[in-house]
Design a protein around this motif. Sequence first.
Motif, mmCIF file in Angstrom:
data_model
loop_
_atom_site.group_PDB
_atom_site.id
_atom_site.type_symbol
_atom_site.label_atom_id
_atom_site.label_comp_id
_atom_site.label_asym_id
_atom_site.label_seq_id
_atom_site.Cartn_x
_atom_site.Cartn_y
_atom_site.Cartn_z
ATOM 1 N N HIS A 1 -3.197 8.929 49.670
ATOM 2 C CA HIS A 1 -2.466 8.977 48.407
ATOM 3 C C HIS A 1 -2.803 10.229 47.608
ATOM 4 C CE1 HIS A 1 -1.287 7.862 44.255
ATOM 5 N NE2 HIS A 1 -0.303 7.251 44.883
ATOM 6 N N PHE A 2 -4.065 10.618 47.618
ATOM 7 C CA PHE A 2 -4.486 11.817 46.891
ATOM 8 C C PHE A 2 -3.778 13.056 47.456
ATOM 9 C CE2 PHE A 2 -7.433 15.392 46.169
ATOM 10 C CZ PHE A 2 -7.645 15.283 44.801
ATOM 11 N N THR A 3 -3.689 13.124 48.782
ATOM 12 C CA THR A 3 -3.000 14.243 49.421
ATOM 13 C C THR A 3 -1.519 14.241 49.069
ATOM 14 O OG1 THR A 3 -4.555 14.162 51.281
ATOM 15 C CG2 THR A 3 -2.496 15.376 51.616
ATOM 16 N N GLY A 4 -0.889 13.068 49.187
ATOM 17 C CA GLY A 4 0.532 12.973 48.879
ATOM 18 C C GLY A 4 0.836 13.288 47.428
ATOM 19 N N GLN A 5 -0.014 12.811 46.509
ATOM 20 C CA GLN A 5 0.240 13.051 45.097
ATOM 21 C C GLN A 5 0.065 14.515 44.729
ATOM 22 O OE1 GLN A 5 0.958 9.984 42.833
ATOM 23 N NE2 GLN A 5 2.101 11.828 42.346
ATOM 24 N N ASN A 6 -0.910 15.176 45.341
ATOM 25 C CA ASN A 6 -1.072 16.613 45.101
ATOM 26 C C ASN A 6 0.145 17.391 45.599
ATOM 27 O OD1 ASN A 6 -3.774 17.755 43.974
ATOM 28 N ND2 ASN A 6 -4.394 15.997 45.209
ATOM 29 N N LEU A 7 0.652 17.030 46.786
ATOM 30 C CA LEU A 7 1.846 17.676 47.311
ATOM 31 C C LEU A 7 3.040 17.421 46.401
ATOM 32 C CD1 LEU A 7 1.369 16.782 51.080
ATOM 33 C CD2 LEU A 7 1.364 19.096 50.125
ATOM 34 N N TRP A 8 3.118 16.211 45.837
ATOM 35 C CA TRP A 8 4.227 15.842 44.942
ATOM 36 C C TRP A 8 4.180 16.684 43.668
ATOM 37 C CZ3 TRP A 8 5.002 13.456 40.115
ATOM 38 C CH2 TRP A 8 6.265 12.899 39.904
ATOM 39 N N PHE A 9 3.006 16.814 43.067
ATOM 40 C CA PHE A 9 2.878 17.618 41.852
ATOM 41 C C PHE A 9 3.178 19.091 42.136
ATOM 42 C CE2 PHE A 9 0.191 14.148 39.932
ATOM 43 C CZ PHE A 9 1.000 13.944 38.829
ATOM 44 N N PHE A 10 2.767 19.566 43.322
ATOM 45 C CA PHE A 10 3.084 20.941 43.699
ATOM 46 C C PHE A 10 4.598 21.102 43.831
ATOM 47 C CE2 PHE A 10 4.096 24.152 46.887
ATOM 48 C CZ PHE A 10 3.398 25.250 46.417
ATOM 49 N N ALA A 11 5.262 20.119 44.437
ATOM 50 C CA ALA A 11 6.707 20.208 44.659
ATOM 51 C C ALA A 11 7.485 20.208 43.354
ATOM 52 C CB ALA A 11 7.167 19.051 45.549
ATOM 53 N N ILE A 12 7.097 19.361 42.398
ATOM 54 C CA ILE A 12 7.877 19.295 41.157
ATOM 55 C C ILE A 12 7.740 20.566 40.325
ATOM 56 C CG2 ILE A 12 7.760 16.777 41.016
ATOM 57 C CD1 ILE A 12 5.665 17.070 38.836
ATOM 58 N N ALA A 13 6.694 21.357 40.612
ATOM 59 C CA ALA A 13 6.550 22.637 39.913
ATOM 60 C C ALA A 13 7.258 23.762 40.657
ATOM 61 C CB ALA A 13 5.071 22.984 39.753
ATOM 62 N N SER A 14 7.737 23.477 41.895
ATOM 63 C CA SER A 14 8.269 24.539 42.749
ATOM 64 C C SER A 14 9.765 24.460 42.994
ATOM 65 C CB SER A 14 7.543 24.523 44.105
ATOM 66 O OG SER A 14 6.142 24.558 43.953
ATOM 67 N N ILE A 15 10.332 23.248 43.015
ATOM 68 C CA ILE A 15 11.741 23.070 43.355
ATOM 69 C C ILE A 15 12.390 22.151 42.325
ATOM 70 C CG2 ILE A 15 11.391 23.453 45.817
ATOM 71 C CD1 ILE A 15 11.436 20.442 46.235
ATOM 72 N N PRO A 16 13.727 22.088 42.287
ATOM 73 C CA PRO A 16 14.399 21.186 41.346
ATOM 74 C C PRO A 16 13.916 19.744 41.485
ATOM 75 C CG PRO A 16 15.987 22.700 42.295
ATOM 76 C CD PRO A 16 14.698 22.929 43.026
ATOM 77 N N LEU A 17 13.804 19.056 40.359
ATOM 78 C CA LEU A 17 13.273 17.697 40.362
ATOM 79 C C LEU A 17 14.103 16.758 41.229
ATOM 80 C CD1 LEU A 17 12.377 17.364 36.558
ATOM 81 C CD2 LEU A 17 10.851 17.913 38.462
ATOM 82 N N ALA A 18 15.420 16.936 41.258
ATOM 83 C CA ALA A 18 16.283 16.072 42.064
ATOM 84 C C ALA A 18 15.949 16.195 43.545
ATOM 85 C CB ALA A 18 17.752 16.401 41.816
ATOM 86 N N ASN A 19 15.628 17.401 44.002
ATOM 87 C CA ASN A 19 15.256 17.603 45.404
ATOM 88 C C ASN A 19 13.991 16.822 45.750
ATOM 89 O OD1 ASN A 19 16.964 19.846 44.506
ATOM 90 N ND2 ASN A 19 16.652 20.669 46.552
ATOM 91 N N VAL A 20 13.010 16.861 44.830
ATOM 92 C CA VAL A 20 11.749 16.148 45.062
ATOM 93 C C VAL A 20 12.009 14.654 45.188
ATOM 94 C CG1 VAL A 20 9.452 15.633 44.160
ATOM 95 C CG2 VAL A 20 10.458 17.894 43.792
ATOM 96 N N PHE A 21 12.785 14.093 44.263
ATOM 97 C CA PHE A 21 13.035 12.653 44.276
ATOM 98 C C PHE A 21 13.847 12.245 45.491
ATOM 99 C CE2 PHE A 21 12.025 10.630 40.003
ATOM 100 C CZ PHE A 21 11.042 11.566 39.701
ATOM 101 N N ALA A 22 14.808 13.087 45.893
ATOM 102 C CA ALA A 22 15.625 12.770 47.073
ATOM 103 C C ALA A 22 14.747 12.654 48.315
ATOM 104 C CB ALA A 22 16.701 13.829 47.272
ATOM 105 N N LEU A 23 13.850 13.617 48.515
ATOM 106 C CA LEU A 23 12.979 13.592 49.679
ATOM 107 C C LEU A 23 11.924 12.494 49.578
ATOM 108 C CD1 LEU A 23 12.599 17.437 50.194
ATOM 109 C CD2 LEU A 23 13.828 15.830 51.675
ATOM 110 N N GLU A 24 11.528 12.145 48.358
ATOM 111 C CA GLU A 24 10.560 11.063 48.177
ATOM 112 C C GLU A 24 11.120 9.734 48.670
ATOM 113 O OE1 GLU A 24 8.071 8.821 44.585
ATOM 114 O OE2 GLU A 24 9.291 10.589 44.137
ATOM 115 N N PHE A 25 12.446 9.571 48.592
ATOM 116 C CA PHE A 25 13.072 8.330 49.037
ATOM 117 C C PHE A 25 12.975 8.129 50.549
ATOM 118 C CE2 PHE A 25 15.462 8.235 44.940
ATOM 119 C CZ PHE A 25 15.122 6.943 44.574
#
Length: 292
Positions: free
Chosen positions: A80-104
Amino acid sequence: MSEKSGILPAALWMTGAVASFSSMAVAGREVSDALDTFEIMTYRSLVGFLVIVAVLSATGNWKRIATHRLRGHVLRNLAHFTGQNLWFFAIASIPLANVFALEFTSPLWVIVLSPLILGERLTPMRALAGVVGFLGILIVTRPGAEPLNIGMAAAASAAIFFALTNLATKRLTRTESVLCIMFWLTLIQLILGLVTAGMDGDMALPDARTAPWLVVIGFAGLLAHFCVTNALAIAPATIVMPFDFARLPTIAIVGMLIYDEPLEIWVLIGAVVIFGGNYLNIWAETRRLRKV
């Protein structure tokens, strides 16, 4: 509570979940210029740990904190720690909609990985759901049409680690209470955050601007999972899932209004396909359980 009577309360709980997930994404984006992901995770875990300690003390439930599955808790929280760090990195790097779409895609990775980790059978319908979800990933990322994007890779990888987290959680819930899981989650990730954030010898401290956002991240993270858990407790997943999918258009609108992010049609189409794969699996599993 009947399925019909549980729809409205579940919708209210999921409205809270959507708001919480969206708030955490915006707060993470707001502090990403001042704090790295390890520092964000440290402060998020600290807020969560203090909340859990307060709840345990107020309810007198410290006896629920067991140590006999500590290895399982450590492995779960490394994922979870690894995934959450990657998630926070992604939301700072790409559009938020892209992050949520891939999270699904995380539930679809659960389908793929559960036979290996939990020994569950990979049914033809589960395999079909996984294939449909993979097609959705290709639509969102469009390999070849877009240059290689580390933010996209981070978001897609985060979904895999979230799937591993969910599988580990499922194993832990066989013997552990929710409070016990949440206690070890916040404590272990606080320790991991302190270690990783301090490796470079320079750990940024919250200031008047970042501190409120960090509090939002901590509370929103706990509240989101609390809302989803309550929704699933009173309504079937086939009802809850469509409400959870509302996160995508919500965050797309938020990204457009706050950060001037474009509404990309391919992201929305891919997200619908990913949702279709998820819903197909949930529908098939619900039918199977009703026949048992």
